[in-house]
Scaffold this active site. Sequence first.
Site, short mmCIF file in Angstrom:
data_model
loop_
_atom_site.label_atom_id
_atom_site.label_comp_id
_atom_site.label_asym_id
_atom_site.label_seq_id
_atom_site.Cartn_x
_atom_site.Cartn_y
_atom_site.Cartn_z
N TYR A 53 0.84 -1.41 0.02
CA TYR A 53 -0.18 0.01 -0.03
C TYR A 53 0.79 1.25 -0.14
O TYR A 53 0.40 2.30 -0.54
CB TYR A 53 -0.96 0.01 1.30
CG TYR A 53 -2.02 -0.64 1.13
CD1 TYR A 53 -2.12 -2.11 0.91
CD2 TYR A 53 -3.37 -0.19 1.37
CE1 TYR A 53 -3.26 -2.92 0.78
CE2 TYR A 53 -4.31 -0.82 1.32
CZ TYR A 53 -4.47 -2.18 1.03
OH TYR A 53 -5.67 -2.87 0.95
N LYS A 91 3.39 -14.80 2.45
CA LYS A 91 3.66 -15.99 1.29
C LYS A 91 5.44 -16.14 1.07
O LYS A 91 5.81 -15.63 0.05
CB LYS A 91 3.02 -15.68 0.05
CG LYS A 91 1.71 -16.30 -0.22
CD LYS A 91 0.86 -16.13 -1.38
CE LYS A 91 1.51 -16.79 -2.31
NZ LYS A 91 1.03 -18.34 -2.47
N ASP A 127 -2.44 -18.24 0.91
CA ASP A 127 -3.62 -18.79 0.17
C ASP A 127 -4.43 -19.89 1.15
O ASP A 127 -5.56 -20.14 1.05
CB ASP A 127 -3.09 -19.44 -1.24
CG ASP A 127 -1.73 -20.19 -1.11
OD1 ASP A 127 -1.07 -20.28 0.18
OD2 ASP A 127 -1.29 -20.78 -1.80
N ASP A 146 -6.35 -7.15 4.51
CA ASP A 146 -7.44 -6.55 3.90
C ASP A 146 -8.49 -7.81 3.29
O ASP A 146 -9.45 -7.84 3.78
CB ASP A 146 -7.05 -5.64 2.89
CG ASP A 146 -8.00 -4.94 2.19
OD1 ASP A 146 -9.12 -4.45 2.83
OD2 ASP A 146 -8.12 -4.70 0.77
N ASP A 185 -12.01 -9.35 5.09
CA ASP A 185 -13.47 -9.26 4.41
C ASP A 185 -13.81 -10.63 4.46
O ASP A 185 -15.13 -11.06 4.49
CB ASP A 185 -13.21 -8.84 3.10
CG ASP A 185 -13.73 -7.24 2.91
OD1 ASP A 185 -13.19 -6.42 3.78
OD2 ASP A 185 -14.51 -7.08 1.86
C1 IPM Z 1 -10.30 -1.15 4.28
C2 IPM Z 1 -10.29 -0.77 2.88
C3 IPM Z 1 -9.12 0.33 2.58
C4 IPM Z 1 -7.91 -0.81 2.63
C5 IPM Z 1 -9.27 1.12 1.25
C6 IPM Z 1 -10.38 1.87 1.17
C7 IPM Z 1 -7.98 2.01 1.36
O1 IPM Z 1 -10.53 -1.59 2.11
O2 IPM Z 1 -10.05 -0.55 5.31
O3 IPM Z 1 -10.55 -2.53 4.51
O4 IPM Z 1 -7.82 -1.19 1.59
O5 IPM Z 1 -7.42 -0.80 3.56
MN MN Z 2 -10.87 -3.59 2.82
#
Ligand code: IPM
Ligand code: MN
Length: 352
Positions: A137, A188, A221, A245, A249
């Site tokens: 990032y 990884k 993975d 990230d 999710d």
């Molecule tokens: C998160 C989001 C952010 C990230 C984006 C919006 C920069 O997806 O906080 O999970 O990738 O960190």
């Molecule tokens: Mn995110």
Amino acid sequence: MKTLLLLPGDGIGPEVTAESRRILDALALPGLTVSEGLFGGASIDAHGVPLTDETEAAALASTAVLMGAVGGPQWADVSYDRRPEAGLLRLRGAMNVFANLRPARCFAALASASTLKPEVVDGLDILFVRELVGGVYFGEPRGIETLPNGERRGFNTQSYSTHEIRRVAHVAFELARLRGGKVCSVEKANVMESGVVWREEVTRLHAERYSDVALNHMYADNCAMQLVKAPTQFDIILTDNLFGDLLSDLAAMSTGSLGMLPSAALGEAGTPGLYEPIHGSAPDIAGQGIANPCASILSLAMALRYSLGAPEAATRVEAAVEAALDAGARTRDLGGQLTTRQMGDAILASLR
Ligand code: IPM
Ligand code: MN
Ligand code: NAD
């Protein structure tokens, strides 16, 4: 005097943050001042940039920041470094909040709301410790260039150095001692040098100071697969910015909805924390008043616990969310019909 800066942002950000604000007002904490600022697309519309110097300074001067979400199709054509998401990365970097705590807990009442079988997610309680201000990032060089042959090339750099790994690993090991005593470190190392260094530095720190904590290593993975196959095997998952990230999710669906996951981003002791739901601005449902406010409200609870010196209030808020869910309160994403405001009402009614 403590100060909390609210940055509601875009899309459903303001909708869910409004419910956290109502909880905060009901708590009436003595000695806490609350202020609000523009962030993301809302700031682009007003000031041309996603994060003004004034708002950044206000964040750095506050005790804690509670953010909603930023981004949306309205700002998709803005140049890359002026996009809402770039403002969020700039804020995280400026606050140097390197440790992002993302708890994924399956509340008993929501076991059947998950797309996984209830027996697979029952009792799930994972804490992701995601590195937040380094890796791909932030790595340099980065950019988009046009090659001599006319092709375009986009490139980013993944890198991690010893101190970046050790400081976030410390946080994971310390938290493991307060929870289930297990850390799974995810990278990884089989294909990435940054993963090799990550694994070796985590191993070294563990041997030096944390041999009482159970440590294992897993490729990212395989971790994704294990999170769907048997997610309750995990206690703390320590990982880098990008894998953290994705995997958080993924794990969110074990809890019933992405709308359930809060987060706390912490830096050095004594510096302000940044608190935000892990979800985004949800353009597909923004403006309809149906977003789930739980992730924001649980992020407020984390702010109360980790920055605002109010752990009892944090526990009260978390208990109120759980009680509302036990009583059957459900927004659309959880299979129910409640609006954002009605969900907030249900949680407020459960607040003792
Ligand atoms: C998160 C989001 C952010 C990230 C984006 C919006 C920069 O997806 O906080 O999970 O990738 O960190
Ligand atoms: Mn995110
Ligand atoms: P998203 O997280 O906004 O939405 C993904 C899906 O989850 C959508 O179907 C959405 O309706 C649903 N969802 C998310 N939060 C919900 C909630 N509280 N209640 C009910 N449903 C919810 O991800 P996306 O659509 O990929 O991204 C939209 C925008 O948000 C993009 O601009 C992205 O960059 C941004 N984003 C911002 C943050 C942040 O500010 N921290 C985080 C992730 C994405």
